[in-house]
Write a protein that holds these residues in place. Structure first.
Motif, PDB file in Angstrom:
ATOM      1  N   ASN A   1      -8.437  -2.811  -4.681  1.00  0.00           N
ATOM      2  CA  ASN A   1      -8.948  -1.817  -3.673  1.00  0.00           C
ATOM      3  C   ASN A   1      -8.637  -2.249  -2.398  1.00  0.00           C
ATOM      4  N   SER A   2      -8.045  -1.375  -1.646  1.00  0.00           N
ATOM      5  CA  SER A   2      -7.804  -1.803  -0.123  1.00  0.00           C
ATOM      6  C   SER A   2      -8.833  -1.963   0.817  1.00  0.00           C
ATOM      7  N   ARG A   3     -10.005  -1.268   0.459  1.00  0.00           N
ATOM      8  CA  ARG A   3     -11.179  -1.502   1.179  1.00  0.00           C
ATOM      9  C   ARG A   3     -11.867  -2.754   0.834  1.00  0.00           C
ATOM     10  N   ASP A   4     -11.538  -3.475  -0.140  1.00  0.00           N
ATOM     11  CA  ASP A   4     -12.124  -4.781  -0.578  1.00  0.00           C
ATOM     12  C   ASP A   4     -10.918  -5.741  -0.906  1.00  0.00           C
TER      13      ASP A   4
ATOM     14  N   THR B   1      -8.562   6.450   6.206  1.00  0.00           N
ATOM     15  CA  THR B   1      -9.971   5.779   6.056  1.00  0.00           C
ATOM     16  C   THR B   1      -9.507   4.655   5.154  1.00  0.00           C
ATOM     17  N   GLY B   2      -8.430   4.212   4.618  1.00  0.00           N
ATOM     18  CA  GLY B   2      -8.067   3.233   3.780  1.00  0.00           C
ATOM     19  C   GLY B   2      -8.563   3.399   2.284  1.00  0.00           C
ATOM     20  N   ASN B   3      -8.623   4.598   1.954  1.00  0.00           N
ATOM     21  CA  ASN B   3      -8.874   5.079   0.365  1.00  0.00           C
ATOM     22  C   ASN B   3      -7.563   5.041  -0.352  1.00  0.00           C
TER      23      ASN B   3
ATOM     24  N   LYS C   1       0.779  -0.952  -0.070  1.00  0.00           N
ATOM     25  CA  LYS C   1      -0.042   0.033  -0.100  1.00  0.00           C
ATOM     26  C   LYS C   1       0.962   1.223   0.093  1.00  0.00           C
TER      27      LYS C   1
ATOM     28  N   SER D   1      -1.212   6.712   1.592  1.00  0.00           N
ATOM     29  CA  SER D   1      -2.804   6.221   1.865  1.00  0.00           C
ATOM     30  C   SER D   1      -3.092   6.853   3.027  1.00  0.00           C
TER      31      SER D   1
END
Length: 77
Positions: free
Chosen positions: A44-47, A26-28, A19, A23
Motif C-alpha cells: 500500500n503506497s500510504r503505508d 491523495t496516494g490511493n 507506482k 495513481s
C-alpha cells in the motif's frame, strides 16, 4: 531472506517500488516491486513500511489480465 505474504515491506531494501501512473494525488495506490527470483511484492503506497504481499509472476499476470478484461470493474464502480 525468506519471502512471505505479510512480511514488512521495509525489509525489502534492495528493490525498486513502482507506482501506477494512474495513481491519484491523495496516494490511493498500490506499488509493486520485482523480487530476486522473479516473484512480485505489492504494498500500500500510504503505508510503505507496512506489510507486503508476495506473488508469483503467473499470479500477477492472471490478475492484470483480469483487470484488463474488466473482471473487477464492479468493485470500483
Amino acid at each position: 531472506m525468506e519471502l512471505f505474504n505479510g512480511m514488512q515491506a521495509s525489509a525489502l531494501t534492495s528493490v525498486t517500488w513502482t507506482k501506477s501512473s494512474h495513481s491519484n494525488a491523495t496516494g490511493n495506490c498500490v506499488e509493486m516491486a520485482e523480487l530476486p527470483g522473479g516473484q512480485v511484492a505489492i504494498r500500500n503506497s500510504r503505508d510503505p513500511e507496512g506489510p507486503a504481499l508476495v506473488y508469483t509472476r503467473d499470479e500477477v499476470a492472471a490478475f492484470v489480465a483480469g483487470a484488463r478484461d474488466g473482471d473487477f470493474d464492479r468493485m470500483i464502480g
